[in-house]
Design a protein around this motif. Sequence first.
Motif, PDB file in Angstrom:
ATOM      1  N   TYR A  46       0.849  -1.187   0.000  1.00 49.55           N
ATOM      2  CA  TYR A  46       0.000   0.000   0.000  1.00 49.55           C
ATOM      3  C   TYR A  46       0.885   1.237   0.000  1.00 49.55           C
ATOM      4  CZ  TYR A  46       1.067   0.225   5.023  1.00 49.55           C
ATOM      5  OH  TYR A  46       1.719   0.299   6.234  1.00 49.55           O
ATOM      6  N   THR A  47       0.285   2.360  -0.368  1.00 53.59           N
ATOM      7  CA  THR A  47       0.997   3.640  -0.356  1.00 53.59           C
ATOM      8  C   THR A  47       0.261   4.600   0.553  1.00 53.59           C
ATOM      9  OG1 THR A  47       1.832   5.477  -1.711  1.00 53.59           O
ATOM     10  CG2 THR A  47      -0.248   4.507  -2.385  1.00 53.59           C
ATOM     11  N   GLN A  48       1.020   5.435   1.246  1.00 50.18           N
ATOM     12  CA  GLN A  48       0.387   6.443   2.083  1.00 50.18           C
ATOM     13  C   GLN A  48       1.364   7.574   2.377  1.00 50.18           C
ATOM     14  OE1 GLN A  48      -0.787   4.705   5.860  1.00 50.18           O
ATOM     15  NE2 GLN A  48       1.218   5.043   6.757  1.00 50.18           N
ATOM     16  N   GLU A  49       0.785   8.719   2.708  1.00 54.37           N
ATOM     17  CA  GLU A  49       1.557   9.866   3.172  1.00 54.37           C
ATOM     18  C   GLU A  49       1.761   9.677   4.664  1.00 54.37           C
ATOM     19  OE1 GLU A  49       3.138  13.753   1.988  1.00 54.37           O
ATOM     20  OE2 GLU A  49       1.900  12.445   0.767  1.00 54.37           O
ATOM     21  N   SER A  82       6.175  12.205   3.872  1.00 51.31           N
ATOM     22  CA  SER A  82       6.274  11.944   2.438  1.00 51.31           C
ATOM     23  C   SER A  82       5.405  10.756   2.074  1.00 51.31           C
ATOM     24  CB  SER A  82       7.729  11.666   2.033  1.00 51.31           C
ATOM     25  OG  SER A  82       8.208  10.516   2.697  1.00 51.31           O
ATOM     26  N   ARG A  83       5.081  10.635   0.796  1.00 52.63           N
ATOM     27  CA  ARG A  83       4.301   9.487   0.311  1.00 52.63           C
ATOM     28  C   ARG A  83       5.264   8.375  -0.057  1.00 52.63           C
ATOM     29  NH1 ARG A  83      -0.573   7.963  -1.030  1.00 52.63           N
ATOM     30  NH2 ARG A  83      -1.400  10.009  -0.470  1.00 52.63           N
ATOM     31  N   GLN A  84       5.027   7.207   0.516  1.00 53.99           N
ATOM     32  CA  GLN A  84       5.909   6.076   0.300  1.00 53.99           C
ATOM     33  C   GLN A  84       5.088   4.803   0.106  1.00 53.99           C
ATOM     34  OE1 GLN A  84       9.156   6.509   0.030  1.00 53.99           O
ATOM     35  NE2 GLN A  84       9.336   8.590   0.853  1.00 53.99           N
ATOM     36  N   TRP A  85       5.778   3.770  -0.401  1.00 56.67           N
ATOM     37  CA  TRP A  85       5.171   2.457  -0.560  1.00 56.67           C
ATOM     38  C   TRP A  85       5.645   1.545   0.575  1.00 56.67           C
ATOM     39  CZ3 TRP A  85       1.333   0.725  -3.541  1.00 56.67           C
ATOM     40  CH2 TRP A  85       0.969   1.477  -4.662  1.00 56.67           C
ATOM     41  N   TYR A  86       4.726   0.711   1.052  1.00 52.64           N
ATOM     42  CA  TYR A  86       5.016  -0.204   2.148  1.00 52.64           C
ATOM     43  C   TYR A  86       4.522  -1.610   1.797  1.00 52.64           C
ATOM     44  CZ  TYR A  86       5.447   4.143   4.836  1.00 52.64           C
ATOM     45  OH  TYR A  86       5.810   5.387   5.271  1.00 52.64           O
ATOM     46  N   ILE A  87       5.180  -2.614   2.371  1.00 51.22           N
ATOM     47  CA  ILE A  87       4.677  -3.994   2.351  1.00 51.22           C
ATOM     48  C   ILE A  87       4.441  -4.405   3.798  1.00 51.22           C
ATOM     49  CG2 ILE A  87       5.279  -6.407   1.913  1.00 51.22           C
ATOM     50  CD1 ILE A  87       6.657  -5.570  -0.622  1.00 51.22           C
ATOM     51  N   ASP A  90       5.295  -1.094   9.230  1.00 50.11           N
ATOM     52  CA  ASP A  90       5.459  -1.955   8.068  1.00 50.11           C
ATOM     53  C   ASP A  90       6.752  -1.637   7.336  1.00 50.11           C
ATOM     54  OD1 ASP A  90       3.183  -3.522   8.402  1.00 50.11           O
ATOM     55  OD2 ASP A  90       1.889  -2.042   7.449  1.00 50.11           O
ATOM     56  N   TRP A  91       7.051  -2.469   6.361  1.00 45.93           N
ATOM     57  CA  TRP A  91       8.315  -2.405   5.625  1.00 45.93           C
ATOM     58  C   TRP A  91       8.223  -1.344   4.536  1.00 45.93           C
ATOM     59  CZ3 TRP A  91       9.875  -6.993   1.943  1.00 45.93           C
ATOM     60  CH2 TRP A  91      11.087  -6.701   1.307  1.00 45.93           C
ATOM     61  N   LEU A  92       8.999  -0.285   4.709  1.00 43.88           N
ATOM     62  CA  LEU A  92       9.044   0.783   3.709  1.00 43.88           C
ATOM     63  C   LEU A  92       9.943   0.332   2.565  1.00 43.88           C
ATOM     64  CD1 LEU A  92       9.502   4.541   4.436  1.00 43.88           C
ATOM     65  CD2 LEU A  92      10.815   3.461   2.635  1.00 43.88           C
ATOM     66  N   ILE A  93       9.404   0.234   1.355  1.00 48.13           N
ATOM     67  CA  ILE A  93      10.180  -0.323   0.240  1.00 48.13           C
ATOM     68  C   ILE A  93      10.531   0.688  -0.841  1.00 48.13           C
ATOM     69  CG2 ILE A  93       9.186  -2.620   0.577  1.00 48.13           C
ATOM     70  CD1 ILE A  93       7.616  -1.994  -2.118  1.00 48.13           C
ATOM     71  N   SER A  94       9.959   1.887  -0.822  1.00 49.77           N
ATOM     72  CA  SER A  94      10.248   2.846  -1.892  1.00 49.77           C
ATOM     73  C   SER A  94      11.462   3.687  -1.549  1.00 49.77           C
ATOM     74  CB  SER A  94       9.033   3.737  -2.161  1.00 49.77           C
ATOM     75  OG  SER A  94       8.515   4.268  -0.959  1.00 49.77           O
ATOM     76  N   ARG A  95      12.196   4.054  -2.587  1.00 48.59           N
ATOM     77  CA  ARG A  95      13.390   4.872  -2.429  1.00 48.59           C
ATOM     78  C   ARG A  95      13.383   5.976  -3.489  1.00 48.59           C
ATOM     79  NH1 ARG A  95      13.254   2.502   1.472  1.00 48.59           N
ATOM     80  NH2 ARG A  95      14.838   1.334   2.601  1.00 48.59           N
ATOM     81  N   GLN A  96      13.854   7.147  -3.078  1.00 50.59           N
ATOM     82  CA  GLN A  96      13.877   8.288  -3.986  1.00 50.59           C
ATOM     83  C   GLN A  96      15.247   8.336  -4.673  1.00 50.59           C
ATOM     84  OE1 GLN A  96      12.456   8.432  -0.682  1.00 50.59           O
ATOM     85  NE2 GLN A  96      10.711   7.829  -1.954  1.00 50.59           N
ATOM     86  N   ARG A  97      15.519   7.271  -5.435  1.00 53.02           N
ATOM     87  CA  ARG A  97      16.790   7.149  -6.120  1.00 53.02           C
ATOM     88  C   ARG A  97      16.552   6.848  -7.600  1.00 53.02           C
ATOM     89  NH1 ARG A  97      20.196   9.905  -3.769  1.00 53.02           N
ATOM     90  NH2 ARG A  97      21.882   8.811  -4.794  1.00 53.02           N
ATOM     91  N   TYR A  98      17.599   6.397  -8.279  1.00 56.86           N
ATOM     92  CA  TYR A  98      17.520   6.303  -9.732  1.00 56.86           C
ATOM     93  C   TYR A  98      17.885   4.935 -10.286  1.00 56.86           C
ATOM     94  CZ  TYR A  98      17.987  11.166  -8.396  1.00 56.86           C
ATOM     95  OH  TYR A  98      17.822  12.362  -7.768  1.00 56.86           O
TER      96      TYR A  98
END
Length: 862
Positions: free
Chosen positions: A200-203, A402-407, A448-456
Amino acid sequence: MAVTDSAFDPTQIPEKPTLEGIESEWAQRWQNEGVYSFNRSASRDQVYSIDTPPPTVSGSLHMGHVFSYTHTDTIARYQRMTGKSVFYPMGWDDNGLPTERRVQNFFGVRCDPNVAYQPGFTPPFRGDPPKDHQPISISRPNFIELCEELTHEDEKVFEDLFRRLGLSVDWDYLYTTIEDRSRRVSQRAFLRNLARGEAYTQEAPTLWDVDFKTAVAQAELEDRERPGAYHNVAFARSDGQGDVVIDTTRPVLLAACVALVAHPDDDRYKPLFGKTVRTPLYGVEVPVLAHPLAQIDKGTGIAMICTFGDLTDVIWWRELNLPTRAIIGRDGRIITTPPNGLDSASGIAAYEQIAGLFINQAQTKVVEMLRETGAMLGEPRAIMHPVKFFEKGDRPLEIVTSRQWYIRNGGRDTELRGELLNRGENLVWHPDHMRHRYSNWVEGLNGDWLISRQRYFGVPVPVWYPVNADGDTVHDSPIVPTEDMLPIDPSTDVPNGYTADQRNQPHGFIGDPDVMDTWATSSLSPQIAGKWEDDADLFGRIFPMDLRPQAHDIIRTWLFSTVVRANFEHDSLPWKNAALSGWILDPDRKKMSKSKGNVVTPIDLFEKFGSDAVRYWAASARPGIDTAFSEDQMKVGKKLATKLLNATKFVLTFPQPDVEAKPTHPVDLAMLARVAETVREATVAFDQYDYARALERTEAMFWWFCDDYVELVKGRVYNSQGADAAGSAISALRLALSALQRLLAPFMPFTTETVWRWWQSGSVHTATWPNTAELGPIGDSAILDPIGEILSQVRRAKTDAKTSQKTAVTEATVSASESVLAAFELGRGDLSDAGSVRSWVTVAGAGETTVSAVLAPPEPAS
């Protein structure tokens, strides 16, 4: 198995055996002969599959890799020799922050998505930019091209070193975590997590590294002791009845304060609960609340809740339903716009004093203003305290929204947490006590496990979002690709039903800009290596895997995340066993790592001692135990390898006995009994994943074989007691040598292959693991120690007399118990040869065994 191959040619044995150059010779021959190739026709019960750790491609391999990968390789070699078809792949983890940082430092660049792509771009440097160089900004596509270029070069070096180490991996199953297939697996698993409600994603408040400019997961944190200071700060009560004094290390966050909090049982503050106070400098009215996490005995017992100073602030903010007043930006500066609720002229004026400053600058300014207004009582009091850092970062973490994705991982779901704890209980741990690290981690999760990263450079989050008529992104309705479209890059690919010109337009779409955390991909290493969904036949033969080998410090990250993904996707554990390696410690008992600057280059040690000697040092370490780096241990390993060359040459020097010849002499049968016991002990140790114990027992047997048994029977081998007695000894020597070479093969693959091929066809690494039945009838090993003790005392008498061991003994008297004398009689002939004893006298008694020797006079000088 046959004691000696029928095609044995003694002329193959070098006149002067050497360890020089054997690594390059055998590495190439093993590849050409397919010695380590996985047999895909083997049924699942005949397969042993290993979830090999893919090392991070961020520069060079170090001794920590040599250490732990040697442990895994000994297990793989043992399993192969027991008849299993071993699936032993290799992967390179080439995406993520470490790779990006290396690329930035190597080429002198940094990524800026707003810069246009430049075809044929040439970086300013290719290694070692000057310290005063300011990185130039380049486009994301150009940056990714440089990442791929550098990781490709690193991977070639990695493979060469692992081949030099002698890893028995099947290189046909090499993968990288950024290749198309890996990205497809990673994105497919994520989309299925999303469809089942597991992603899921949330701020939300997020731990943030201001240098890497990315979110950081709980598993990537580390505490570091840093200097700080407590500040007594007075909040004026709104009812004018005095002040409430708090103790804080971060007065810079006063503008972010949303409440004060004390423990509900703290009598000092019970009268204040439900009332309000005003923040110093800014004059914002905030409530005084109660919460059990407040510590009565810390500071003044009452604390300010800020959005956000630490993880406890996040809990208070969430559970007390407080507003958000964020003041720290993702760049580590104070946001220029005052937060909601800060609206008085004096408050805005005070805020303007810190707006745009870096956090440490703002802290200094706030302390200065508190002094001027009298809101700070006394002077700051210096302390040392633990501060949260990203494990690869240089500055303390901040918490930003920030808005991120979690598992989901059980951090907020007790039922799921229970499932994952049960998975840990059902996994077989080597050593067993490591299971507690897993359970402690799972029980302590708070999110929960934050899986998103603001990288490239990573696997893109594979979703787009609709853009509404007002041009706003609708995050709650992600657009997902079909699985046949994977892998995708939302920044360049277009979702079904849209056209490219609708990107970033009202009524159009926008791609998710983030990539997935490197653990989100490497947590699927069994699925990637096994070609999940791409090759169902292969995956069915290897999954669930038999072994996950890894270091103990990443149980909370790699091991746990892999369990989470397999639990969701396959409703099973990803493997049956987990084998944990410890750390290498430097002479100061500190972990050796690249970040600490105390690593040793493996290739130099390979050149100095040989690969087998380095492997010997690594395999001597107990599973899961931190081990000191020791060149002295490598010297012992080299000595062992050299002794194996020479002992093999000695045994094979004698003509092969008649095919019907069998060991018959009691001493030979006793020696084979001792070999049989070593085979049993080593087999049990390997079955328990205790490679160190297997090496210890094998090494002890080998040295006893060379130093005691060979010396004892050498005369008989040279026909001192007749042809039959010689044939017994030679047959026994060859049976023992064959078993010992195979017992040592998992640890010293190059040396054992060298000596094995002198007299056997095929590779020792595909030969059958020794068993007791092949040794034939065995005797009573109990006779060996008494015989050895008698010979030792004869030799000691010559040493004490300062004469040669070749000096004859005219008469030796043995005083010992009946059982010792019975053993003596069985070995009398060998003792006479080995000790040059002309006659013996025996005296039965109940005391300790003693030997008195009458030495022959020295030969007159010629």
